[in-house]
Each structure stands twice: as structure tokens, then as C-alpha cells.
Design a protein around this motif. Structure first.
Motif, PDB file in Angstrom:
ATOM      1  N   LEU A  93      19.848   0.457   1.455  1.00 24.51           N
ATOM      2  CA  LEU A  93      20.461  -0.369   0.405  1.00 24.51           C
ATOM      3  C   LEU A  93      20.761  -1.772   0.941  1.00 24.51           C
ATOM      4  O   LEU A  93      20.538  -2.771   0.248  1.00 24.51           O
ATOM      5  CB  LEU A  93      21.745   0.286  -0.123  1.00 24.51           C
ATOM      6  CG  LEU A  93      21.567   1.523  -0.993  1.00 24.51           C
ATOM      7  CD1 LEU A  93      22.911   2.202  -1.232  1.00 24.51           C
ATOM      8  CD2 LEU A  93      20.900   1.171  -2.327  1.00 24.51           C
ATOM      9  N   GLN A  94      21.249  -1.845   2.160  1.00 23.60           N
ATOM     10  CA  GLN A  94      21.541  -3.126   2.810  1.00 23.60           C
ATOM     11  C   GLN A  94      20.269  -3.966   2.908  1.00 23.60           C
ATOM     12  O   GLN A  94      20.265  -5.162   2.582  1.00 23.60           O
ATOM     13  CB  GLN A  94      22.126  -2.844   4.191  1.00 23.60           C
ATOM     14  CG  GLN A  94      22.328  -4.028   5.084  1.00 23.60           C
ATOM     15  CD  GLN A  94      22.857  -3.583   6.451  1.00 23.60           C
ATOM     16  OE1 GLN A  94      23.944  -3.033   6.545  1.00 23.60           O
ATOM     17  NE2 GLN A  94      22.085  -3.814   7.507  1.00 23.60           N
ATOM     18  N   VAL A  95      19.174  -3.349   3.356  1.00 23.77           N
ATOM     19  CA  VAL A  95      17.908  -4.067   3.499  1.00 23.77           C
ATOM     20  C   VAL A  95      17.392  -4.525   2.132  1.00 23.77           C
ATOM     21  O   VAL A  95      16.905  -5.642   1.991  1.00 23.77           O
ATOM     22  CB  VAL A  95      16.863  -3.196   4.237  1.00 23.77           C
ATOM     23  CG1 VAL A  95      15.510  -3.871   4.256  1.00 23.77           C
ATOM     24  CG2 VAL A  95      17.326  -2.908   5.655  1.00 23.77           C
ATOM     25  N   LEU A  96      17.522  -3.678   1.126  1.00 19.04           N
ATOM     26  CA  LEU A  96      17.103  -4.043  -0.234  1.00 19.04           C
ATOM     27  C   LEU A  96      17.857  -5.277  -0.714  1.00 19.04           C
ATOM     28  O   LEU A  96      17.259  -6.231  -1.211  1.00 19.04           O
ATOM     29  CB  LEU A  96      17.325  -2.874  -1.185  1.00 19.04           C
ATOM     30  CG  LEU A  96      16.990  -3.114  -2.655  1.00 19.04           C
ATOM     31  CD1 LEU A  96      15.505  -3.384  -2.850  1.00 19.04           C
ATOM     32  CD2 LEU A  96      17.430  -1.922  -3.501  1.00 19.04           C
ATOM     33  N   ALA A  97      19.169  -5.271  -0.559  1.00 17.37           N
ATOM     34  CA  ALA A  97      19.986  -6.406  -1.005  1.00 17.37           C
ATOM     35  C   ALA A  97      19.694  -7.667  -0.201  1.00 17.37           C
ATOM     36  O   ALA A  97      19.681  -8.768  -0.751  1.00 17.37           O
ATOM     37  CB  ALA A  97      21.465  -6.058  -0.915  1.00 17.37           C
ATOM     38  N   ASP A  98      19.437  -7.521   1.096  1.00 23.92           N
ATOM     39  CA  ASP A  98      19.108  -8.681   1.934  1.00 23.92           C
ATOM     40  C   ASP A  98      17.797  -9.321   1.501  1.00 23.92           C
ATOM     41  O   ASP A  98      17.649 -10.536   1.532  1.00 23.92           O
ATOM     42  CB  ASP A  98      18.990  -8.280   3.407  1.00 23.92           C
ATOM     43  CG  ASP A  98      20.323  -7.968   4.058  1.00 23.92           C
ATOM     44  OD1 ASP A  98      21.379  -8.211   3.440  1.00 23.92           O
ATOM     45  OD2 ASP A  98      20.301  -7.443   5.193  1.00 23.92           O
ATOM     46  N   VAL A 149      21.646  -0.625  -7.928  1.00 20.72           N
ATOM     47  CA  VAL A 149      21.055   0.633  -7.489  1.00 20.72           C
ATOM     48  C   VAL A 149      22.191   1.483  -6.937  1.00 20.72           C
ATOM     49  O   VAL A 149      22.901   1.062  -6.023  1.00 20.72           O
ATOM     50  CB  VAL A 149      19.971   0.417  -6.409  1.00 20.72           C
ATOM     51  CG1 VAL A 149      19.425   1.753  -5.928  1.00 20.72           C
ATOM     52  CG2 VAL A 149      18.852  -0.455  -6.952  1.00 20.72           C
ATOM     53  N   ARG A 150      22.336   2.681  -7.510  1.00 25.90           N
ATOM     54  CA  ARG A 150      23.404   3.595  -7.108  1.00 25.90           C
ATOM     55  C   ARG A 150      22.801   4.852  -6.497  1.00 25.90           C
ATOM     56  O   ARG A 150      21.902   5.460  -7.080  1.00 25.90           O
ATOM     57  CB  ARG A 150      24.236   4.008  -8.320  1.00 25.90           C
ATOM     58  CG  ARG A 150      24.932   2.863  -9.004  1.00 25.90           C
ATOM     59  CD  ARG A 150      25.625   3.336 -10.254  1.00 25.90           C
ATOM     60  NE  ARG A 150      26.297   2.229 -10.943  1.00 25.90           N
ATOM     61  CZ  ARG A 150      26.812   2.323 -12.160  1.00 25.90           C
ATOM     62  NH1 ARG A 150      26.726   3.455 -12.832  1.00 25.90           N
ATOM     63  NH2 ARG A 150      27.390   1.275 -12.697  1.00 25.90           N
ATOM     64  N   GLY A 190      18.642 -13.450 -11.250  1.00 24.99           N
ATOM     65  CA  GLY A 190      18.650 -13.472 -12.708  1.00 24.99           C
ATOM     66  C   GLY A 190      20.083 -13.419 -13.207  1.00 24.99           C
ATOM     67  O   GLY A 190      21.020 -13.671 -12.460  1.00 24.99           O
ATOM     68  N   LEU A 191      20.238 -13.074 -14.451  1.00 26.46           N
ATOM     69  CA  LEU A 191      21.573 -12.961 -15.012  1.00 26.46           C
ATOM     70  C   LEU A 191      22.345 -11.879 -14.289  1.00 26.46           C
ATOM     71  O   LEU A 191      21.800 -10.840 -13.950  1.00 26.46           O
ATOM     72  CB  LEU A 191      21.495 -12.627 -16.500  1.00 26.46           C
ATOM     73  CG  LEU A 191      20.781 -13.661 -17.379  1.00 26.46           C
ATOM     74  CD1 LEU A 191      20.679 -13.137 -18.797  1.00 26.46           C
ATOM     75  CD2 LEU A 191      21.528 -14.976 -17.347  1.00 26.46           C
ATOM     76  N   SER A 192      23.613 -12.128 -14.062  1.00 22.96           N
ATOM     77  CA  SER A 192      24.426 -11.139 -13.370  1.00 22.96           C
ATOM     78  C   SER A 192      25.663 -10.842 -14.195  1.00 22.96           C
ATOM     79  O   SER A 192      25.982 -11.540 -15.144  1.00 22.96           O
ATOM     80  CB  SER A 192      24.812 -11.636 -11.977  1.00 22.96           C
ATOM     81  OG  SER A 192      25.590 -12.802 -12.079  1.00 22.96           O
ATOM     82  N   HIS A 193      26.340  -9.796 -13.810  1.00 17.78           N
ATOM     83  CA  HIS A 193      27.571  -9.411 -14.492  1.00 17.78           C
ATOM     84  C   HIS A 193      28.711  -9.475 -13.482  1.00 17.78           C
ATOM     85  O   HIS A 193      28.482  -9.499 -12.280  1.00 17.78           O
ATOM     86  CB  HIS A 193      27.437  -7.992 -15.059  1.00 17.78           C
ATOM     87  CG  HIS A 193      27.425  -6.963 -13.989  1.00 17.78           C
ATOM     88  ND1 HIS A 193      26.326  -6.731 -13.195  1.00 17.78           N
ATOM     89  CD2 HIS A 193      28.398  -6.131 -13.535  1.00 17.78           C
ATOM     90  CE1 HIS A 193      26.605  -5.791 -12.324  1.00 17.78           C
ATOM     91  NE2 HIS A 193      27.852  -5.415 -12.494  1.00 17.78           N
ATOM     92  N   THR A 194      29.942  -9.504 -13.984  1.00 15.89           N
ATOM     93  CA  THR A 194      31.075  -9.581 -13.074  1.00 15.89           C
ATOM     94  C   THR A 194      32.035  -8.402 -13.216  1.00 15.89           C
ATOM     95  O   THR A 194      32.754  -8.097 -12.283  1.00 15.89           O
ATOM     96  CB  THR A 194      31.869 -10.882 -13.278  1.00 15.89           C
ATOM     97  OG1 THR A 194      32.259 -10.963 -14.645  1.00 15.89           O
ATOM     98  CG2 THR A 194      31.023 -12.083 -12.901  1.00 15.89           C
ATOM     99  N   GLN A 225      23.898  -4.357  -5.515  1.00 12.87           N
ATOM    100  CA  GLN A 225      23.311  -5.198  -6.552  1.00 12.87           C
ATOM    101  C   GLN A 225      22.289  -6.098  -5.889  1.00 12.87           C
ATOM    102  O   GLN A 225      22.504  -6.575  -4.779  1.00 12.87           O
ATOM    103  CB  GLN A 225      24.384  -6.015  -7.250  1.00 12.87           C
ATOM    104  CG  GLN A 225      25.330  -5.149  -8.037  1.00 12.87           C
ATOM    105  CD  GLN A 225      26.435  -5.952  -8.693  1.00 12.87           C
ATOM    106  OE1 GLN A 225      26.523  -7.162  -8.552  1.00 12.87           O
ATOM    107  NE2 GLN A 225      27.294  -5.266  -9.423  1.00 12.87           N
ATOM    108  N   PHE A 226      21.184  -6.308  -6.584  1.00  9.61           N
ATOM    109  CA  PHE A 226      20.133  -7.155  -6.036  1.00  9.61           C
ATOM    110  C   PHE A 226      19.351  -7.762  -7.181  1.00  9.61           C
ATOM    111  O   PHE A 226      19.582  -7.476  -8.332  1.00  9.61           O
ATOM    112  CB  PHE A 226      19.215  -6.352  -5.098  1.00  9.61           C
ATOM    113  CG  PHE A 226      18.160  -5.551  -5.802  1.00  9.61           C
ATOM    114  CD1 PHE A 226      16.834  -5.940  -5.740  1.00  9.61           C
ATOM    115  CD2 PHE A 226      18.481  -4.430  -6.538  1.00  9.61           C
ATOM    116  CE1 PHE A 226      15.846  -5.216  -6.394  1.00  9.61           C
ATOM    117  CE2 PHE A 226      17.513  -3.697  -7.188  1.00  9.61           C
ATOM    118  CZ  PHE A 226      16.187  -4.088  -7.120  1.00  9.61           C
TER     119      PHE A 226
END
Length: 126
Positions: free
Chosen positions: A41-46, A55-56, A68-72, A64-65
Motif C-alpha cells: 500500500l505504501q509503494v502504491l501511494a508513493d 484502497v482498503r 484528481g478530485l479528492s475528498h476530505t 488513498q492514491f
């Protein structure tokens, strides 16, 4: 406070151990599975910064990765959820995104909740 990062050597070793166990139809040790999932997951986000898709992989982690539009707050509009074994298989190329979707091994909601092109994850670092 930032979460501690997993060293590449330790993460890669954990992924190898999980893959070997899964290939032998064995259950890998929970701490090794946790490290492998969290590192992937760390590598994906990096590799794909952003917060458009979440991705859960319960109970081990979420990231989160993708730009684009993001949520808060609240549930994000684009969510992919799967179990640890499926995630490791997806991330390493032992299972394709299409196979996982066809086999109902992942739950994906939202117009951008598609990991095609993001899995397998390339973790060879320069």
C-alpha cells in the motif's frame, strides 16, 4: 505524527514470504501478511500520489492514491476493498484486476475505482 515507513528490504521480503505461502496453499503468519500489505500500500501511494481512490485491505490498512478530485471527510466516492491474500496477488501480478473482478474477489465502487494500470505494483526502486 506520520506513520513509520516500512523499509523496502523488509517489505519485499515479507511479500516474498506471503507469495510462497499462498503458492503452497498455506496461510502466511499474520505479522508477515500485515507487513507485506502495508508495504505494498505504501509503494502504491508513493507511485501515484493523490486522494481520488481509496484502497482498503482490512484489517491491515488503507491508502488513498491517484491524482484528481479528492475528498476530505466521510466515505470517499471511489473505493476498492479486498482481503489481504487477494491484494498481495493483485499487487504482485499473480492475479489480474479482471480476474479479481470476475471472481468477485474485490469490491469496487465509483467511476474511478479501477486498478487497471496500477496493478501489478512496481516496487523496484532506483
Amino acid at each position: 505524527m506520520a506513520r513509520a515507513r516500512i523499509e523496502d528490504a523488509a517489505g519485499s521480503a515479507a511479500v516474498g514470504e506471503v507469495r510462497a505461502a499462498l503458492a503452497a496453499d498455506a496461510t502466511p503468519p499474520r505479522p508477515v501478511t500485515a507487513m507485506a500489505v502495508r508495504w505494498l500500500l505504501q509503494v502504491l501511494a508513493d507511485g501515484e500520489p493523490g486522494a481520488t481512490v481509496e484502497v482498503r485491505v482490512p484489517p491491515f490498512g488503507a491508502v488513498q492514491f491517484r491524482e484528481g478530485l479528492s475528498h476530505t471527510r466521510g466515505t470517499p466516492p471511489n473505493v476498492v476493498e479486498t482481503d489481504a491474500a487477494t491484494f498481495v496477488r493483485l499487487a504482485t501480478g499473480d492475479l489480474s484486476w479482471q480476474e479479481a473482478r470476475a471472481g468477485a474477489l474485490v469490491s469496487a465502487s465509483g467511476s474511478r475505482a479501477d486498478l487497471t494500470g496500477y496493478v501489478p505494483i512496481s516496487w523496484q526502486r532506483s
